[in-house]
Motif scaffolding. Structure first.
Motif, mmCIF file in Angstrom:
data_model
loop_
_atom_site.group_PDB
_atom_site.id
_atom_site.type_symbol
_atom_site.label_atom_id
_atom_site.label_comp_id
_atom_site.label_asym_id
_atom_site.label_seq_id
_atom_site.Cartn_x
_atom_site.Cartn_y
_atom_site.Cartn_z
ATOM 1 N N ARG A 57 18.584 13.571 49.039
ATOM 2 C CA ARG A 57 18.718 12.376 48.210
ATOM 3 C C ARG A 57 19.930 11.602 48.706
ATOM 4 O O ARG A 57 20.827 12.168 49.328
ATOM 5 C CB ARG A 57 18.900 12.765 46.734
ATOM 6 C CG ARG A 57 17.755 13.587 46.179
ATOM 7 C CD ARG A 57 18.029 14.083 44.769
ATOM 8 N NE ARG A 57 18.024 12.978 43.809
ATOM 9 C CZ ARG A 57 18.197 13.153 42.506
ATOM 10 N NH1 ARG A 57 18.397 14.368 42.021
ATOM 11 N NH2 ARG A 57 18.177 12.114 41.689
ATOM 12 N N SER A 59 23.268 10.187 48.156
ATOM 13 C CA SER A 59 24.388 10.296 47.217
ATOM 14 C C SER A 59 25.179 8.987 47.178
ATOM 15 O O SER A 59 25.058 8.134 48.068
ATOM 16 C CB SER A 59 25.312 11.443 47.655
ATOM 17 O OG SER A 59 25.948 11.103 48.883
ATOM 18 N N ARG A 60 25.995 8.860 46.168
ATOM 19 C CA ARG A 60 26.823 7.654 46.037
ATOM 20 C C ARG A 60 27.762 7.524 47.236
ATOM 21 O O ARG A 60 27.937 6.426 47.780
ATOM 22 C CB ARG A 60 27.639 7.728 44.737
ATOM 23 C CG ARG A 60 28.488 6.479 44.453
ATOM 24 C CD ARG A 60 29.290 6.640 43.181
ATOM 25 N NE ARG A 60 30.227 7.750 43.292
ATOM 26 C CZ ARG A 60 31.452 7.637 43.844
ATOM 27 N NH1 ARG A 60 31.858 6.480 44.302
ATOM 28 N NH2 ARG A 60 32.247 8.682 43.898
ATOM 29 N N LYS A 61 28.342 8.638 47.677
ATOM 30 C CA LYS A 61 29.278 8.604 48.806
ATOM 31 C C LYS A 61 28.570 8.213 50.104
ATOM 32 O O LYS A 61 29.124 7.492 50.934
ATOM 33 C CB LYS A 61 29.958 9.965 48.971
ATOM 34 C CG LYS A 61 31.005 10.259 47.923
ATOM 35 C CD LYS A 61 31.705 11.580 48.212
ATOM 36 C CE LYS A 61 32.794 11.860 47.188
ATOM 37 N NZ LYS A 61 33.487 13.147 47.478
ATOM 38 N N LEU A 62 27.342 8.715 50.279
ATOM 39 C CA LEU A 62 26.597 8.371 51.500
ATOM 40 C C LEU A 62 26.277 6.878 51.521
ATOM 41 O O LEU A 62 26.406 6.218 52.560
ATOM 42 C CB LEU A 62 25.316 9.198 51.600
ATOM 43 C CG LEU A 62 24.423 8.912 52.810
ATOM 44 C CD1 LEU A 62 25.186 9.144 54.112
ATOM 45 C CD2 LEU A 62 23.172 9.780 52.781
ATOM 46 N N LYS A 63 25.866 6.364 50.383
ATOM 47 C CA LYS A 63 25.556 4.922 50.304
ATOM 48 C C LYS A 63 26.793 4.084 50.616
ATOM 49 O O LYS A 63 26.713 3.079 51.337
ATOM 50 C CB LYS A 63 25.022 4.581 48.913
ATOM 51 C CG LYS A 63 23.653 5.147 48.605
ATOM 52 C CD LYS A 63 23.281 4.866 47.153
ATOM 53 C CE LYS A 63 21.960 5.519 46.788
ATOM 54 N NZ LYS A 63 21.645 5.336 45.344
#
Length: 379
Positions: A57, A59-63
Motif C-alpha cells: 500500500r 504509505s503517507r511517507k512514500l507519497k
C-alpha cells in the motif's frame, strides 16, 4: 507488518543459495517441527500467498517522498506480485507513465503450480499475478525485453510491442587491462563465476568430474569458481578435487581474470526449473564474449542461454548433462586452435552487435526521455 515481510523474504532468498541441504535432524520432535515448518513454507511462501497477506500500500511517507522527488516516469521490473502492483499504484496515484523491463518470465514461473502441493492456492495466486502482469504491460508506455525470445513470446501473450535491450558491457574495459597470471603455467585454467544455488551447484560436480577425466588422459586442467554467494570452503574442498572456490572479484578486476583464463565455463541448469528461464540470457554472456576467450555453455537446450549460444555460434554448447561430454568440449577447445579462434571471433562480433553498453544506454535513455512526455492513460 513490513519487518515480518522482509524477514520471510530474506529467509527465502537465503535458502535458495545454500551449499548444504536441510540441516540434520536429531530427534523426532525436531523432525516434526521441520515438517510443520516445511508445510507452512509451501502454504505461505512458495505459493506466493504471503505477498497477498502483506499486500503493498502507499504509505503517507512514500507519497511525500515520491512527491518531493518529482519523477517523470515510474520504472518497473516486476519480478513478483508485490513489485508489479506497487508501480501500478504509484503510476495511478501520481498520474505518471510506466516503463516495464522484466528480466525473466516471472509471471509464469514464480508461482508455478507444478512445483507445489497446494494447487488450489497456487491457482488462485497464479490468476491474480497473471492479471497484474497484464495490467502492468497494458499501462506501460515503454515495454522492454531482454532478448528476442522474450519479445516474441510477450508479443503473442500480451498483444503489445516490446523493444529489445540486452545485457551489455564496454569493450574498452577489457582492452585496457592485462590478463591475470596463471598460478600453474602448464595447466589449462577453466574459470566460471556467478551465483551458485541448488540448480547450479550440481553442475560444479560435473565440472570436477570433467576435469578428472581430462587429467586421466594427460591433459592438465584446473578450475576456479569465483562465486558471488559464499560457498563454504571446507565443504568445497571435501566435495571437489579439481576446483578452487574464490570470492567474486570487483567489477573492475573481473575482466583481468576472465582474460587470464584459457576457457570460460558458463553453467546454467538442467533441472525442472530450466523451462522457467527459456527467455533468460545470463548477464555473464557479454562479459565472457568481450574477454576474448572461448566459452563453453553447459545447460539444458530449453534455456535461453543455450539457445542463444547454439543459434549464434558464440560458444560451444553441451546441452546434455554428461561430464564426459563436457570434458570432450573442453578437450576440443584445448587441442584445436582453429576452433578456439572461431568461437572467439564469433563471440566478439556478437558482443559488438548485441551487447555494446553505450549503444544500449543511448537507446534506453531515448526511450525513457520520450516516454516521460507521455501522459499516463487511465486504468
Amino acid at each position: 507488518m513490513g519487518a515480518l515481510f522482509y524477514k520471510i523474504k530474506t529467509k527465502e532468498l537465503g535458502d535458495s543459495i545454500q551449499l548444504k541441504s536441510t540441516p540434520s535432524v536429531n530427534s523426532k520432535g525436531t523432525e516434526k517441527f521441520f515438517n510443520i515448518k516445511s508445510i507452512g513454507r509451501q502454504l505461505l511462501v512458495d505459493t506466493g500467498l504471503y505477498e497477498f497477506i502483506f499486500r503493498p500500500r502507499l504509505s503517507r511517507k512514500l507519497k511525500l517522498w515520491v512527491g518531493d522527488f518529482q519523477p517523470d516516469i515510474i520504472f518497473s521490473q516486476g519480478y513478483n506480485y508485490s513489485f508489479a502492483l506497487l508501480p501500478l499504484l504509484l503510476s495511478n496515484y501520481f498520474r505518471l507513465p510506466l516503463a516495464y523491463y522484466p528480466t525473466d518470465d516471472w509471471p509464469n514461473e514464480k508461482y508455478r503450480i507444478s512445483h507445489y502441493s497446494n494447487s488450489i492456492i497456487s491457482r488462485f495466486t497464479g490468476r491474480v499475478v497473471s492479471k497484474t502482469a497484464f495490467r502492468l504491460v497494458n499501462n506501460s508506455v515503454v515495454r522492454l525485453a531482454f532478448n528476442h525470445y522474450m519479445r516474441e513470446e510477450y508479443r503473442k501473450r500480451y498483444g503489445k510491442e516490446f523493444s529489445v535491450l540486452m545485457h551489455g558491457d564496454d569493450l574498452t574495459r577489457f582492452q585496457a587491462c592485462n590478463p591475470a597470471p596463471k598460478t600453474e603455467k602448464h595447466t589449462h585454467w577453466i574459470v566460471c563465476t556467478g551465483v551458485f544455488g541448488k540448480s547450479r551447484i550440481p553442475l560444479l560436480d560435473d565440472l570436477d568430474q570433467a576435469c578428472h577425466h581430462l587429467i586421466s588422459k594427460g591433459i592438465h586442467v584446473r578450475a576456479t569458481v569465483f562465486s558471488v554467494n559464499e560457498l563454504e570452503k571446507e565443504s568445497s574442498v571435501a566435495r571437489w578435487r579439481h576446483i578452487n572456490i574464490e570470492p567474486c572479484p570487483s567489477h573492475n578486476k573481473l575482466p583481468s581474470l576472465l582474460k587470464g583464463a584459457d576457457i570460460l565455463f558458463l553453467p546454467e541448469r538442467f533441472d525442472e526449473s530450466s523451462e522457467g528461464i527459456r527467455m533468460s540470457i545470463s548477464s555473464k554472456a557479454p562479459l565472457f564474449m568481450y574477454s576474448g576467450k572461448p566459452i563453453v555453455v553447459y545447460s539444458s537446450h530449453v534455456t535461453g542461454i543455450a539457445r542463444y549460444a547454439k543459434e549464434e555460434g558464440w560458444g560451444a554448447v553441451v546441452d546434455d548433462r554428461d561430464p564426459v561430454k563436457l570434458a570432450c568440449a573442453f578437450e576440443k577447445i584445448i587441442t584445436d586452435y582453429d576452433e578456439r579462434q572461431r568461437l572467439v571471433t564469433i563471440a566478439t562480433r556478437t558482443a559488438m552487435i548485441n551487447h555494446d553498453l553505450k549503444t544500449i544506454q543511448n537507446k534506453f535513455s531515448e526511450l525513457l526521455y520520450h516516454a516521460s512526455f507521455t501522459k499516463k492513460m487511465p486504468f
